[in-house]
Design a protein around this motif. Structure first.
Motif, mmCIF file in Angstrom:
data_model
loop_
_atom_site.group_PDB
_atom_site.id
_atom_site.type_symbol
_atom_site.label_atom_id
_atom_site.label_comp_id
_atom_site.label_asym_id
_atom_site.label_seq_id
_atom_site.Cartn_x
_atom_site.Cartn_y
_atom_site.Cartn_z
ATOM 1 N N GLY A 220 0.828 -1.186 0.000
ATOM 2 C CA GLY A 220 0.000 0.000 0.000
ATOM 3 C C GLY A 220 0.867 1.241 0.000
ATOM 4 O O GLY A 220 1.810 1.350 0.782
ATOM 5 N N THR A 221 0.553 2.184 -0.869
ATOM 6 C CA THR A 221 1.357 3.400 -0.994
ATOM 7 C C THR A 221 0.465 4.639 -0.867
ATOM 8 O O THR A 221 -0.743 4.543 -0.664
ATOM 9 C CB THR A 221 2.083 3.451 -2.359
ATOM 10 N N ASN A 222 1.060 5.797 -1.054
ATOM 11 C CA ASN A 222 0.321 7.056 -1.033
ATOM 12 C C ASN A 222 -0.545 7.257 -2.276
ATOM 13 O O ASN A 222 -1.345 8.187 -2.334
ATOM 14 C CB ASN A 222 1.299 8.232 -0.904
ATOM 15 N N ASP A 223 -0.361 6.378 -3.277
ATOM 16 C CA ASP A 223 -1.117 6.509 -4.527
ATOM 17 C C ASP A 223 -1.661 5.175 -4.992
ATOM 18 O O ASP A 223 -1.616 4.844 -6.172
ATOM 19 C CB ASP A 223 -0.242 7.118 -5.627
ATOM 20 N N GLY A 224 -2.182 4.387 -4.093
ATOM 21 C CA GLY A 224 -2.775 3.112 -4.475
ATOM 22 C C GLY A 224 -1.913 1.924 -4.117
ATOM 23 O O GLY A 224 -0.974 2.012 -3.323
ATOM 24 N N ASN B 130 7.526 -11.970 -11.723
ATOM 25 C CA ASN B 130 8.194 -10.803 -12.309
ATOM 26 C C ASN B 130 7.194 -9.750 -12.795
ATOM 27 O O ASN B 130 7.587 -8.784 -13.453
ATOM 28 C CB ASN B 130 9.081 -11.238 -13.487
ATOM 29 N N THR B 131 5.921 -9.946 -12.479
ATOM 30 C CA THR B 131 4.886 -9.033 -12.954
ATOM 31 C C THR B 131 4.471 -8.059 -11.863
ATOM 32 O O THR B 131 4.210 -8.458 -10.729
ATOM 33 C CB THR B 131 3.645 -9.823 -13.417
ATOM 34 N N ILE B 132 4.431 -6.783 -12.211
ATOM 35 C CA ILE B 132 3.999 -5.739 -11.290
ATOM 36 C C ILE B 132 2.702 -5.133 -11.819
ATOM 37 O O ILE B 132 2.643 -4.672 -12.968
ATOM 38 C CB ILE B 132 5.074 -4.640 -11.145
ATOM 39 N N SER B 133 1.664 -5.145 -11.008
ATOM 40 C CA SER B 133 0.399 -4.525 -11.395
ATOM 41 C C SER B 133 -0.041 -3.563 -10.299
ATOM 42 O O SER B 133 0.465 -3.611 -9.175
ATOM 43 C CB SER B 133 -0.681 -5.593 -11.640
ATOM 44 N N THR B 134 -0.988 -2.696 -10.634
ATOM 45 C CA THR B 134 -1.428 -1.671 -9.690
ATOM 46 C C THR B 134 -2.941 -1.616 -9.591
ATOM 47 O O THR B 134 -3.659 -1.967 -10.534
ATOM 48 C CB THR B 134 -0.902 -0.276 -10.088
ATOM 49 N N LEU B 135 -3.421 -1.162 -8.447
ATOM 50 C CA LEU B 135 -4.821 -0.839 -8.228
ATOM 51 C C LEU B 135 -4.878 0.594 -7.739
ATOM 52 O O LEU B 135 -4.219 0.941 -6.750
ATOM 53 C CB LEU B 135 -5.446 -1.772 -7.189
ATOM 54 N N ASN B 136 -5.650 1.426 -8.397
ATOM 55 C CA ASN B 136 -5.728 2.836 -8.022
ATOM 56 C C ASN B 136 -7.084 3.413 -8.404
ATOM 57 O O ASN B 136 -8.017 2.675 -8.730
ATOM 58 C CB ASN B 136 -4.578 3.622 -8.670
ATOM 59 N N ASN B 137 -7.199 4.732 -8.390
ATOM 60 C CA ASN B 137 -8.470 5.386 -8.721
ATOM 61 C C ASN B 137 -8.951 5.032 -10.125
ATOM 62 O O ASN B 137 -10.153 4.918 -10.365
ATOM 63 C CB ASN B 137 -8.325 6.900 -8.625
ATOM 64 N N GLU B 138 -8.024 4.823 -11.032
ATOM 65 C CA GLU B 138 -8.399 4.573 -12.426
ATOM 66 C C GLU B 138 -9.129 3.253 -12.600
ATOM 67 O O GLU B 138 -9.942 3.110 -13.515
ATOM 68 C CB GLU B 138 -7.153 4.622 -13.317
ATOM 69 N N LYS C 127 -6.615 7.123 -2.406
ATOM 70 C CA LYS C 127 -5.212 6.996 -2.792
ATOM 71 C C LYS C 127 -4.352 6.315 -1.723
ATOM 72 O O LYS C 127 -3.612 5.381 -1.997
ATOM 73 C CB LYS C 127 -4.623 8.378 -3.094
ATOM 74 N N LYS C 128 -4.495 6.786 -0.487
ATOM 75 C CA LYS C 128 -3.588 6.337 0.577
ATOM 76 C C LYS C 128 -4.074 5.011 1.161
ATOM 77 O O LYS C 128 -5.125 4.943 1.793
ATOM 78 C CB LYS C 128 -3.492 7.402 1.668
ATOM 79 N N VAL C 129 -3.286 3.938 0.986
ATOM 80 C CA VAL C 129 -3.640 2.612 1.490
ATOM 81 C C VAL C 129 -2.851 2.351 2.770
ATOM 82 O O VAL C 129 -1.630 2.210 2.744
ATOM 83 C CB VAL C 129 -3.360 1.517 0.447
ATOM 84 N N LEU C 130 -3.571 2.271 3.896
ATOM 85 C CA LEU C 130 -2.919 2.163 5.200
ATOM 86 C C LEU C 130 -2.835 0.740 5.726
ATOM 87 O O LEU C 130 -1.980 0.436 6.556
ATOM 88 C CB LEU C 130 -3.669 3.029 6.227
ATOM 89 N N THR C 131 -3.731 -0.136 5.276
ATOM 90 C CA THR C 131 -3.698 -1.525 5.749
ATOM 91 C C THR C 131 -4.280 -2.445 4.688
ATOM 92 O O THR C 131 -5.165 -2.055 3.923
ATOM 93 C CB THR C 131 -4.450 -1.670 7.092
ATOM 94 N N ILE C 132 -3.783 -3.694 4.661
ATOM 95 C CA ILE C 132 -4.219 -4.715 3.708
ATOM 96 C C ILE C 132 -4.578 -5.961 4.506
ATOM 97 O O ILE C 132 -3.816 -6.411 5.358
ATOM 98 C CB ILE C 132 -3.098 -5.050 2.700
ATOM 99 N N GLY D 70 -7.871 -0.711 3.824
ATOM 100 C CA GLY D 70 -8.231 0.430 4.646
ATOM 101 C C GLY D 70 -7.522 1.661 4.136
ATOM 102 O O GLY D 70 -6.307 1.676 3.966
ATOM 103 N N MET D 71 -8.293 2.732 3.881
ATOM 104 C CA MET D 71 -7.758 3.905 3.213
ATOM 105 C C MET D 71 -7.548 5.057 4.188
ATOM 106 O O MET D 71 -7.857 4.976 5.376
ATOM 107 C CB MET D 71 -8.711 4.321 2.092
ATOM 108 N N GLY D 72 -7.028 6.157 3.663
ATOM 109 C CA GLY D 72 -6.756 7.351 4.446
ATOM 110 C C GLY D 72 -8.020 8.108 4.808
ATOM 111 O O GLY D 72 -9.140 7.702 4.469
#
Length: 326
Positions: free
Chosen positions: A229-233, A240-248, A254-259, A270-272
């Motif tokens: 969890g980061t400040n932007d999703g 070797n694959t990196i994927s993202t989950l965000n507003n889009e 944006k801010k993910v505080l717990t998983i 859990g978000m900001g």
């Protein structure tokens, strides 16, 4: 904020400034001295006997042993009352992180406490402000610190990795250790033993697909995928694959505080402040509108009870319980 289920199915909730309470059979109880209700609970853990341990910021360490509340503080010889974390290793030893004295180790079966005195000049810990504690598959302990990076301790020597803030530490099934940092993304360390050298070290940042280089939390799931969890999703690393989950793609903030991963394999985020909570079934993100309109504060912890209800700990709006309907 911390939430844990005891061996009898009771739910213990520790908050920042309101102490701890126990929920059992839909009743709320305040164990011990009610004068302790204003404590700041930083973390909870459960030992092999089922006893609950609480670390607090300002009031020392507590153990709920049956119906007896035992307190360890500076007044009775404990090294610090400003505690940030508590973990139990595979041997049953208690490791307590502090904000000023390093790490305090309580050895199982001993009547006294052994302060490791993890100070730079004394034992080798790079910084005495410890945020997180993890034990790896080889039995070594890891300490995430403030401005001192992560330290690996194999019972004899320390190895410092990185010199900034390490907010989270997770280990995958192969024994690789992943550090979530404040400014430099993710640091991956690969070693095949408890030795204090590394076969490989790599860094994953925004240039590799990480949404933001400030990593707030991390988790390794049942399929060995790494979640950050980061400040932007969110960032998910599978092989070797990196994927993202965000507003889009539907994340409600944006801010993910717990998983958290529940028993059915559903993920909860859990978000900001003002951003609410979301779930993810592997394909679709669902923002729980019925929940999100109930509170506006940040979500720091998520847990599941034996009936499958989700317990959500917020910064200032108390506890919310979700049964899938209301």
């Amino acid at each position: 904020m911390a939430i844990i289920e005891d061996k009898n199915g009771g739910i213990w909730v520790g908050s920042e400034g309101n102490g701890f309470v126990k929920f059992e059979n839909n009743n709320m109880m305040i164990p011990g001295d009610k004068n302790l209700s204003k404590m700041i609970i930083t973390e909870m853990t459960k030992d092999a006997k089922g006893d609950i341990w609480f670390s607090t910021y300002g009031n020392g360490l507590f153990k709920m042993e049956g119906n007896t509340l035992v307190r360890y503080s500076e007044k009775n010889g404990f090294s610090s009352d400003l505690l940030t974390s508590v973990k139990i290793d595979d041997s049953g030893n208690i490791w307590v992180g502090s904000d000023e004295k390093g790490v305090i180790k309580i050895e199982t079966g001993k009547s006294c406490f052994y302060n490791l005195k993890l100070i730079n000049s004394a034992r080798g810990l790079s910084n005495d402000n410890v945020y997180s504690i993890v034990q790896d598959k080889y039995g070594s302990m890891w300490f995430g610190t403030n401005r001192g990076g992560a330290n690996k301790y194999n019972g004899d020597k320390f190895l410092q990795i990185y010199d900034g803030n390490v907010f989270s530490i997770t280990e995958d099934k192969n024994g690789a250790v992943w550090l979530g940092t404040n400014e430099e993304g993710i640091i991956k360390l690969v070693s095949d033993s408890s030795k204090t050298v590394w076969d490989k070290m790599s860094t994953i940042t925004t240039s590799h697909g990480l949404p933001n280089n400030k990593v707030l939390c991390s988790y390794t799931d049942k399929m060995d995928r790494k979640w950050f969890g980061t400040n932007d999703g969110l960032c998910i690393i599978a092989g070797n694959t990196i994927s993202t989950l965000n507003n889009e793609n539907g994340l409600c903030g944006k801010k993910v505080l717990t998983i958290f991963e529940d028993r059915k394999g559903l993920f909860w985020f859990g978000m900001g402040e003002g951003e609410g909570i979301a779930s993810f079934d592997g394909e679709k993100i669902t923002c729980i509108k019925e929940l999100n309109k109930e509170f506006q504060s940040a979500i720091f912890t998520i847990a599941e009870d034996k009936t499958g209800r989700i317990w959500i700990g917020t910064e200032s709006d108390g506890i919310v319980i979700w049964d899938g309907v209301h």
